[in-house]
Scaffold this motif. Structure first.
Motif, PDB file in Angstrom:
ATOM      1  N   TYR A 150      19.772 -50.907  16.035  1.00  0.00           N
ATOM      2  CA  TYR A 150      18.296 -50.926  16.378  1.00  0.00           C
ATOM      3  C   TYR A 150      17.658 -50.628  14.905  1.00  0.00           C
ATOM      4  O   TYR A 150      18.037 -49.625  14.301  1.00  0.00           O
ATOM      5  CB  TYR A 150      17.919 -49.600  17.459  1.00  0.00           C
ATOM      6  N   LEU A 151      16.413 -51.113  14.563  1.00  0.00           N
ATOM      7  CA  LEU A 151      15.634 -50.631  13.735  1.00  0.00           C
ATOM      8  C   LEU A 151      14.309 -50.308  13.970  1.00  0.00           C
ATOM      9  O   LEU A 151      13.710 -50.991  14.975  1.00  0.00           O
ATOM     10  CB  LEU A 151      15.386 -52.087  12.692  1.00  0.00           C
ATOM     11  N   VAL A 152      13.952 -48.931  13.840  1.00  0.00           N
ATOM     12  CA  VAL A 152      12.808 -48.359  14.344  1.00  0.00           C
ATOM     13  C   VAL A 152      12.026 -48.301  13.112  1.00  0.00           C
ATOM     14  O   VAL A 152      12.041 -47.515  12.191  1.00  0.00           O
ATOM     15  CB  VAL A 152      13.179 -47.209  15.145  1.00  0.00           C
ATOM     16  N   ASP A 153      10.711 -48.468  13.313  1.00  0.00           N
ATOM     17  CA  ASP A 153       9.459 -48.166  12.326  1.00  0.00           C
ATOM     18  C   ASP A 153       8.938 -46.912  12.554  1.00  0.00           C
ATOM     19  O   ASP A 153       8.373 -46.642  13.495  1.00  0.00           O
ATOM     20  CB  ASP A 153       8.426 -49.132  12.407  1.00  0.00           C
ATOM     21  N   GLY A 154       8.954 -46.206  11.410  1.00  0.00           N
ATOM     22  CA  GLY A 154       8.387 -44.828  11.451  1.00  0.00           C
ATOM     23  C   GLY A 154       7.034 -44.535  10.835  1.00  0.00           C
ATOM     24  O   GLY A 154       6.461 -43.347  10.720  1.00  0.00           O
ATOM     25  N   ASP A 155       6.305 -45.857  10.671  1.00  0.00           N
ATOM     26  CA  ASP A 155       4.930 -45.809  10.125  1.00  0.00           C
ATOM     27  C   ASP A 155       3.829 -46.237  11.066  1.00  0.00           C
ATOM     28  O   ASP A 155       2.655 -45.782  10.933  1.00  0.00           O
ATOM     29  CB  ASP A 155       4.788 -46.749   8.918  1.00  0.00           C
ATOM     30  N   LEU A 156       4.026 -46.955  12.072  1.00  0.00           N
ATOM     31  CA  LEU A 156       3.310 -47.671  13.022  1.00  0.00           C
ATOM     32  C   LEU A 156       2.919 -46.527  14.009  1.00  0.00           C
ATOM     33  O   LEU A 156       3.696 -46.360  15.127  1.00  0.00           O
ATOM     34  CB  LEU A 156       3.564 -49.157  13.586  1.00  0.00           C
ATOM     35  N   ALA A 157       1.786 -45.717  14.093  1.00  0.00           N
ATOM     36  CA  ALA A 157       1.575 -44.911  14.871  1.00  0.00           C
ATOM     37  C   ALA A 157       0.168 -44.307  14.908  1.00  0.00           C
ATOM     38  O   ALA A 157      -0.568 -44.678  14.016  1.00  0.00           O
ATOM     39  CB  ALA A 157       2.496 -43.664  14.574  1.00  0.00           C
ATOM     40  N   TYR A 158      -0.171 -43.322  15.675  1.00  0.00           N
ATOM     41  CA  TYR A 158      -1.445 -42.705  15.453  1.00  0.00           C
ATOM     42  C   TYR A 158      -0.861 -41.144  14.888  1.00  0.00           C
ATOM     43  O   TYR A 158       0.213 -40.929  15.160  1.00  0.00           O
ATOM     44  CB  TYR A 158      -2.063 -42.103  16.996  1.00  0.00           C
ATOM     45  N   GLU A 159      -1.965 -40.733  14.316  1.00  0.00           N
ATOM     46  CA  GLU A 159      -1.471 -39.391  13.705  1.00  0.00           C
ATOM     47  C   GLU A 159      -2.743 -38.416  13.626  1.00  0.00           C
ATOM     48  O   GLU A 159      -3.828 -38.843  13.337  1.00  0.00           O
ATOM     49  CB  GLU A 159      -0.818 -39.326  12.297  1.00  0.00           C
ATOM     50  N   PRO A 184       5.442 -41.537  28.241  1.00  0.00           N
ATOM     51  CA  PRO A 184       6.198 -42.360  28.913  1.00  0.00           C
ATOM     52  C   PRO A 184       5.667 -43.698  28.954  1.00  0.00           C
ATOM     53  O   PRO A 184       6.185 -44.963  29.391  1.00  0.00           O
ATOM     54  CB  PRO A 184       6.751 -41.820  30.007  1.00  0.00           C
ATOM     55  N   ASN A 185       4.339 -43.844  29.180  1.00  0.00           N
ATOM     56  CA  ASN A 185       3.575 -45.047  29.312  1.00  0.00           C
ATOM     57  C   ASN A 185       2.891 -45.752  28.134  1.00  0.00           C
ATOM     58  O   ASN A 185       1.942 -46.175  27.986  1.00  0.00           O
ATOM     59  CB  ASN A 185       2.273 -44.665  30.359  1.00  0.00           C
ATOM     60  N   ARG A 186       4.157 -45.942  27.254  1.00  0.00           N
ATOM     61  CA  ARG A 186       3.683 -46.497  26.152  1.00  0.00           C
ATOM     62  C   ARG A 186       3.741 -48.158  26.074  1.00  0.00           C
ATOM     63  O   ARG A 186       4.432 -48.769  27.187  1.00  0.00           O
ATOM     64  CB  ARG A 186       4.747 -46.143  24.801  1.00  0.00           C
ATOM     65  N   PRO A 187       3.146 -48.795  25.277  1.00  0.00           N
ATOM     66  CA  PRO A 187       3.163 -50.276  25.264  1.00  0.00           C
ATOM     67  C   PRO A 187       4.589 -50.668  25.015  1.00  0.00           C
ATOM     68  O   PRO A 187       5.247 -50.218  24.291  1.00  0.00           O
ATOM     69  CB  PRO A 187       1.952 -50.714  24.529  1.00  0.00           C
ATOM     70  N   ALA A 188       4.692 -52.134  24.934  1.00  0.00           N
ATOM     71  CA  ALA A 188       5.947 -52.867  24.622  1.00  0.00           C
ATOM     72  C   ALA A 188       5.814 -52.422  23.135  1.00  0.00           C
ATOM     73  O   ALA A 188       4.613 -52.901  22.476  1.00  0.00           O
ATOM     74  CB  ALA A 188       6.040 -54.188  25.170  1.00  0.00           C
ATOM     75  N   PRO A 189       6.957 -52.520  22.373  1.00  0.00           N
ATOM     76  CA  PRO A 189       6.875 -52.477  20.885  1.00  0.00           C
ATOM     77  C   PRO A 189       6.450 -53.954  20.287  1.00  0.00           C
ATOM     78  O   PRO A 189       6.673 -54.883  20.755  1.00  0.00           O
ATOM     79  CB  PRO A 189       8.189 -52.218  20.479  1.00  0.00           C
ATOM     80  N   THR A 190       5.513 -53.838  19.186  1.00  0.00           N
ATOM     81  CA  THR A 190       4.830 -55.035  18.341  1.00  0.00           C
ATOM     82  C   THR A 190       4.981 -54.737  16.874  1.00  0.00           C
ATOM     83  O   THR A 190       4.234 -55.022  16.167  1.00  0.00           O
ATOM     84  CB  THR A 190       3.538 -55.002  18.876  1.00  0.00           C
ATOM     85  N   GLY A 191       6.229 -54.260  16.712  1.00  0.00           N
ATOM     86  CA  GLY A 191       6.789 -54.023  15.392  1.00  0.00           C
ATOM     87  C   GLY A 191       7.299 -52.706  15.053  1.00  0.00           C
ATOM     88  O   GLY A 191       7.720 -52.065  14.051  1.00  0.00           O
ATOM     89  N   GLU A 192       7.236 -51.959  16.245  1.00  0.00           N
ATOM     90  CA  GLU A 192       7.720 -50.563  16.086  1.00  0.00           C
ATOM     91  C   GLU A 192       9.040 -50.536  16.323  1.00  0.00           C
ATOM     92  O   GLU A 192       9.722 -49.536  15.870  1.00  0.00           O
ATOM     93  CB  GLU A 192       7.051 -49.626  17.116  1.00  0.00           C
ATOM     94  N   MET A 193       9.791 -51.558  17.027  1.00  0.00           N
ATOM     95  CA  MET A 193      11.333 -51.527  17.217  1.00  0.00           C
ATOM     96  C   MET A 193      11.679 -52.866  17.281  1.00  0.00           C
ATOM     97  O   MET A 193      11.234 -53.771  17.839  1.00  0.00           O
ATOM     98  CB  MET A 193      11.642 -50.841  18.312  1.00  0.00           C
ATOM     99  N   PHE A 194      13.002 -53.104  16.631  1.00  0.00           N
ATOM    100  CA  PHE A 194      13.706 -54.521  16.552  1.00  0.00           C
ATOM    101  C   PHE A 194      14.890 -54.211  16.863  1.00  0.00           C
ATOM    102  O   PHE A 194      15.630 -53.204  16.669  1.00  0.00           O
ATOM    103  CB  PHE A 194      13.672 -55.205  15.322  1.00  0.00           C
ATOM    104  N   GLN A 195      15.576 -54.968  17.897  1.00  0.00           N
ATOM    105  CA  GLN A 195      16.992 -54.763  18.106  1.00  0.00           C
ATOM    106  C   GLN A 195      17.750 -56.049  17.418  1.00  0.00           C
ATOM    107  O   GLN A 195      17.394 -57.317  17.829  1.00  0.00           O
ATOM    108  CB  GLN A 195      17.337 -54.769  19.654  1.00  0.00           C
TER     109      GLN A 195
END
Length: 373
Positions: A150-159, A184-195
């Motif tokens: 798994y590759l998870v992005d640590g930049d695409l987010a609200y802060e 838990p009600n997050r949308p499907a990843p659109t760049g936040e995670m790749f498998q």
């Protein structure tokens, strides 16, 4: 320095397409000459080795991520590349090496540029990302090597700044499209995670799990400080573990806890945070776009990260003091660069040596066929 997506401007590819020139020269001379070549059938590439930085020259001095590949894989045929670093190729083995530059923007644009390059046929190529990273001391020791699924992005987010977060929130950093941290009600990843293909990751790990990695008094001294972390005190070893890619070089126990939770959150509890780097979600984002065109196959991507440093300090040391200390020039740098080559080259050599099989069938597909029988 060593921790490490969307669509980019079409003008980048236009500029590259107008300015790129093919050359084939030996890399050893101090002043290699670029020799123009007439148009020809695209060169079939078997493996692309993706590295992110080099310290000085490509050979003969302090090695960054690329140098050992350049020297030991005899990547002596040079192709001019309108990006951070020229490309180097071994025409006998079909191995191509690249240096993207550090950070998501560099890795994404460089990989897209290569994928669109008409000089190369990458339709059957395997892509091996081989670079150094910070490692969670709870998972492994410096000098170790981890294959990611798994590759998870640590930049695409609200802060929201921590001084302004609502009462009861553990952090001001939360997923886009949600209303609170770890919603838990997050949308499907659109760049936040790749498998990545899990079977290919497993194949690479099983092939290399017993590769002996270098140890040294310098590594032993550094890891001895992590008295509460058994895995951090082990000699270097090969493992499976996932990657968090973020442009900010973060450090410390609290951010390490965030990284663990962030990876779990985006992978529905399946991911295991081990390595922190900058580039891998950008690299894979480009490859996933290219895969849709048939120019590359995203199911042939592997990510290998090796530990140059820990992502948090040892007991009794503050995060800032640990981050700003020299640690004898990064204790794990040489060992991690060596580990990336030693582990990664076993995969590269196996693919090249059995190209009659692996050109048209991935190891993952072969494993599936064997089980079916």
């Amino acid at each position: 320095m060593f921790q490490r997506t969307q669509k980019w401007l079409p003008a980048l590819l236009l500029t590259w397409g107008m300015g790129v020139i093919c050359s084939s020269v030996q890399a050893e001379p101090a002043e290699p000459q670029m020799v123009s070549a007439a148009a020809h059938k695209p060169i079939e590439v078997k493996v692309v080795v993706v590295t992110m930085f080099e310290i000085g020259k490509d050979s003969g001095d302090q090695a960054g991520e690329f140098q050992l590949w350049h020297e030991r894989q005899h990547l002596n045929e040079r192709f001019k590349f309108a990006h951070h670093h020229d490309l180097f190729f071994n025409p006998k083995t079909g191995v191509l090496g690249m240096v993207t530059g550090m950070g998501t923007a560099n890795s994404a644009s460089a990989v897209m540029e290569l994928g669109m390059d008409p000089r190369f046929d990458l339709s059957h190529a395997y892509w091996l990302v081989a670079g150094i990273a910070g490692f969670d001391p709870a998972k492994a020791s410096i000098g170790s090597a981890a294959w990611a699924e798994y590759l998870v992005d640590g930049d695409l987010a609200y802060e929201i700044d921590a001084r302004e977060i609502p009462k009861g929130w553990s952090t001001g950093y939360f997923a886009r499209g949600t209303k609170k941290p770890y919603d838990p009600n997050r949308p499907a990843p659109t760049g936040e995670m790749f498998q990545l293909d899990p079977k290919l990751t497993d194949w690479a790990y099983e092939l290399t799990r017993n590769v002996k990695l270098d140890d040294s008094p310098v590594l032993q001294k550094r890891r001895s400080l992590y008295t509460n972390y058994p895995n951090a005190r082990k000699p270097p070893f090969v493992l499976k573990g996932d990657n968090l890619a973020a442009m900010t070089f973060w450090h410390g126990k609290l951010l390490n806890e965030w990284a663990e939770r962030w990876v779990k959150y985006w992978t529905n509890g399946k991911g295991n945070f081990v390595s922190s780097a900058m580039e891998d979600t950008g690299t894979y984002q480009s490859l996933s776009y290219l895969s849709e065109t048939g120019k590359v196959d995203k199911n042939r991507v592997m990510v290998l990260r090796t530990a140059s440093n820990y992502t948090m300090p040892p007991p009794g040391v503050t995060a800032v003091d640990d981050l700003l200390q020299d640690h004898e020039g990064y204790a794990g740098l040489d060992a991690s660069v060596e580990a990336a080559y030693r582990v990664g080259s076993k995969v590269v050599d196996t693919l090249v040596d059995h190209w009659d099989i692996y050109r048209d069938h991935t190891p993952a597909q072969m494993a599936g066929a064997d089980k079916a029988e």
